[in-house]
Design a protein around this motif. Structure first.
Motif, short mmCIF file in Angstrom:
data_model
loop_
_atom_site.label_atom_id
_atom_site.label_comp_id
_atom_site.label_asym_id
_atom_site.label_seq_id
_atom_site.Cartn_x
_atom_site.Cartn_y
_atom_site.Cartn_z
N ALA A 95 0.81 -1.22 0.00
CA ALA A 95 0.00 0.00 0.00
C ALA A 95 0.85 1.27 0.00
CB ALA A 95 -0.93 0.00 1.21
N GLY A 96 2.18 1.13 -0.03
CA GLY A 96 3.04 2.31 -0.03
C GLY A 96 3.26 2.91 1.33
N ARG A 97 2.89 2.19 2.38
CA ARG A 97 3.14 2.65 3.75
C ARG A 97 4.42 2.01 4.26
NH1 ARG A 97 -1.76 4.17 6.14
NH2 ARG A 97 -0.48 4.89 7.89
N HIS A 98 5.07 2.63 5.23
CA HIS A 98 6.36 2.14 5.70
C HIS A 98 6.34 1.75 7.18
CE1 HIS A 98 8.06 3.37 1.90
NE2 HIS A 98 7.60 4.60 2.08
N ASP A 99 5.95 2.66 8.03
CA ASP A 99 6.10 2.47 9.46
C ASP A 99 4.86 1.80 10.04
OD1 ASP A 99 6.76 2.53 12.10
OD2 ASP A 99 7.29 4.65 12.17
N LEU A 114 -8.37 -3.86 0.16
CA LEU A 114 -8.37 -5.32 0.15
C LEU A 114 -7.18 -5.89 -0.61
CD1 LEU A 114 -12.17 -5.92 -0.58
CD2 LEU A 114 -11.01 -6.10 1.63
N ALA A 115 -6.68 -5.17 -1.61
CA ALA A 115 -5.57 -5.69 -2.42
C ALA A 115 -4.29 -5.83 -1.61
CB ALA A 115 -5.34 -4.76 -3.61
N ALA A 116 -4.20 -5.21 -0.43
CA ALA A 116 -2.98 -5.30 0.37
C ALA A 116 -2.77 -6.69 0.95
CB ALA A 116 -3.02 -4.26 1.50
N ASN A 121 -7.62 -10.28 -1.56
CA ASN A 121 -7.63 -9.84 -2.96
C ASN A 121 -8.22 -10.90 -3.87
OD1 ASN A 121 -6.97 -7.88 -4.98
ND2 ASN A 121 -5.24 -9.17 -5.57
N GLU A 122 -8.09 -12.18 -3.50
CA GLU A 122 -8.67 -13.25 -4.32
C GLU A 122 -10.18 -13.15 -4.42
OE1 GLU A 122 -7.39 -16.92 -2.68
OE2 GLU A 122 -5.24 -16.56 -3.04
N HIS A 123 -10.81 -12.60 -3.40
CA HIS A 123 -12.27 -12.50 -3.36
C HIS A 123 -12.73 -11.05 -3.46
CE1 HIS A 123 -12.04 -16.68 -2.01
NE2 HIS A 123 -11.23 -16.28 -1.03
N GLN A 124 -11.88 -10.21 -4.02
CA GLN A 124 -12.17 -8.78 -4.03
C GLN A 124 -13.48 -8.45 -4.76
OE1 GLN A 124 -9.02 -6.38 -5.59
NE2 GLN A 124 -9.90 -4.47 -4.88
N ALA A 125 -13.76 -9.10 -5.89
CA ALA A 125 -14.97 -8.78 -6.65
C ALA A 125 -16.22 -9.03 -5.82
CB ALA A 125 -14.99 -9.60 -7.94
N MET A 126 -16.28 -10.17 -5.16
CA MET A 126 -17.45 -10.48 -4.34
C MET A 126 -17.54 -9.57 -3.12
SD MET A 126 -20.15 -12.23 -3.71
CE MET A 126 -20.08 -13.60 -4.86
N LEU A 127 -16.40 -9.29 -2.49
CA LEU A 127 -16.40 -8.45 -1.30
C LEU A 127 -16.82 -7.02 -1.62
CD1 LEU A 127 -13.13 -9.77 0.40
CD2 LEU A 127 -15.49 -10.11 1.19
N LEU A 128 -16.43 -6.54 -2.80
CA LEU A 128 -16.85 -5.19 -3.18
C LEU A 128 -18.37 -5.12 -3.35
CD1 LEU A 128 -14.05 -4.19 -5.74
CD2 LEU A 128 -14.38 -3.30 -3.42
N ARG A 129 -18.97 -6.19 -3.86
CA ARG A 129 -20.43 -6.20 -3.98
C ARG A 129 -21.10 -6.23 -2.63
NH1 ARG A 129 -19.29 -9.52 -8.63
NH2 ARG A 129 -19.57 -11.45 -7.43
N LEU A 130 -20.39 -6.74 -1.61
CA LEU A 130 -20.93 -6.74 -0.25
C LEU A 130 -20.68 -5.42 0.46
CD1 LEU A 130 -19.86 -10.32 0.90
CD2 LEU A 130 -22.13 -9.57 0.14
N GLY A 131 -19.97 -4.49 -0.20
CA GLY A 131 -19.70 -3.20 0.41
C GLY A 131 -18.40 -3.13 1.17
#
Length: 439
Positions: A95-99, A114-116, A121-131
């Motif tokens: 995610a580009g964070r360090h500390d 979720l991609a972090a 991330n494997e279930h990102q499409a379904m999770l996005l539909r769940l909000g």
């Protein structure tokens, strides 16, 4: 017991163009990281290492983080983060964070997308539909229902990232011998173009050397020719080259290899490279200086400059001196191709100051009433005669036979200090001779 301190090292995006180069970068980073801790592992597209027990050894967390970022960039480091867990550090790095220690880990991870986390991330499409758009929203879902819908793997990954479950890793170990190969994306016809791809293998070599606290003295770059080569062309070829001093610096090895390849002509297109470490020597870490670095430290060290010049100009044009055990001035040293003798000479240094330049052969001097003269002016003799006799054991060859001389330091009004001698007991030569000039 020290608190866990995990680091995640991501390979740079430029090295991730192919799966093969990404694996090579991760291998180089992993071997290189072994110099800081034995707890190093490959985790997906990153290298993770636990350094909690090593922080004091390397001057604290801040100094260690800076050193990692400074030294690992040449090996392909593109991102870095630290946290109490390895999965947490990997999620922050993505995610580009360090500390991951500045705030509570739960607060930091909850804000990440979720991609972090790969399991989410494997279930990102379904999770996005769940909000669900963040790890915090994912954790807020009913745990039992989440496990039934997406499997226990997602719950286990969340628990490990947040530190609620123990992590397990297969610790990395560097091999005893180094040999790595790389299949080229296309056939290369010109040797200088191989440098770019050879650097992928050199990165692995430098990481392996760092893990073993060693340096390379001799290595071999081998290649396989294309299957469509001519009948008179061999299946493969190789280039052996070495360094004057053991080293594991990527830039130096890359520049040295480029000098060799610039002088090489390939017999046929090349499709595969192999790098092999032939002579490896122990190279312990140098103690850091207590004084601030000076601009002079940025200048290329003299041995490396001479090494590159030797490759470019030829070994016979760059020479190193070696002292020899001999009384005769002209035979006190000899000049060998760089880097000179493998071991320092055991010859004793001369007892008296020696001139910077020797004349070969010695120049006869005019003498008036036994007083030597140079450039038409009499010389002032400053020292008592220093008698040199020797060479009877070497035969009568020119420059190798018996020498009987009385050396004197003389002062010339025009030329400065001179090293002259008077020939003794010689039927062929007599009188005074100029043999050396002091700088």
């Amino acid at each position: 017991m020290s608190a866990p301190h995990w680091l995640a090292l991501l390979a740079s995006s430029s090295d991730s163009g192919s799966e093969q180069t990404l694996e090579a970068s991760l291998r180089a980073l992993g071997w290189w990281a072994l110099q800081f801790t034995p707890r190093v592992a490959w985790l997906e597209e990153a290298v993770v290492l636990e350094v909690g027990a090593s922080l004091r050894l390397f001057g604290g967390a801040t100094r260690l983080h800076r050193r990692l970022w400074r030294e690992a960039r040449d090996l392909g480091l593109g991102g870095m983060a630290w946290a109490p867990t390895s999965l947490g550090a990997l999620a922050l790095a993505r995610a580009g964070r360090h500390d991951g220690l500045a705030e509570p880990l739960e607060t930091l991870l909850d804000a990440l997308p979720l991609a972090a986390l790969s399991a989410a991330n494997e279930h990102q499409a379904m999770l996005l539909r769940l909000g669900c758009r963040s790890l915090g929203q994912l954790r807020a879902l009913p745990r039992r229902a989440l496990g039934r819908r997406f499997g226990d793997g997602l719950l286990l990954a969340l628990d490990r990232a947040y530190g609620h479950s123990q992590e397990a890793h297969a610790w990395l170990q560097a091999p005893e011998r180094f040999e790595a190969r790389l299949e080229l994306p296309f056939r290369i016809e010109h040797a200088p173009a191989l440098v770019h791809y050879a650097e992928v293998l050199l990165r692995q070599l430098c990481g392996w050397l760092a893990a073993r606290q060693a340096g390379i003295k001799q290595l071999t770059l081998a290649w396989q020719h294309d299957a469509m080569r001519g009948r008179d062309v061999a299946l493969d070829g190789e280039l052996q080259f070495g360094t004057a001093d053991p080293t594991r610096e990527l830039r130096h090895l890359s520049r040295l290899l480029a000098e060799h390849l610039a002088r090489l002509e390939l017999a046929a297109p090349v499709g595969e490279l192999t790098l092999r470490a032939d002579e490896v020597m122990l190279k312990p870490e140098q103690a850091a200086s207590l004084l601030p670095s000076s601009p002079d430290e940025a200048i290329e060290p003299l041995p490396r400059l001479l090494e590159r010049l030797s490759v470019r100009l030829g070994p016979e044009r760059v020479r190193a001196g070696e002292l020899r055990e001999d009384h005769r001035m002209e035979l006190m040293q000899r000049w060998l191709p760089w880097p000179g003798p493998a071991r320092p000479s055991a010859a004793r240094p001369p007892l008296y100051p020696q001139p910077a330049w020797l004349l070969e052969p010695p120049q006869p001097l005019e003498a008036v009433h036994s007083q030597p003269r140079y450039l038409g002016e009499p010389l002032q003799l400053l020292t008592k005669p220093q008698r040199v006799e020797g060479g009877w054991w070497a035969g009568q060859a020119r420059g190798q036979g018996l020498v009987q001389r009385d050396y004197v330091l003389a002062q010339s009004a025009q030329a400065g200090l001179l090293w002259i001698y008077q020939q003794r007991l010689s039927g062929e030569e007599s009188g005074w001779f100029l043999h050396g000039v002091f700088a």
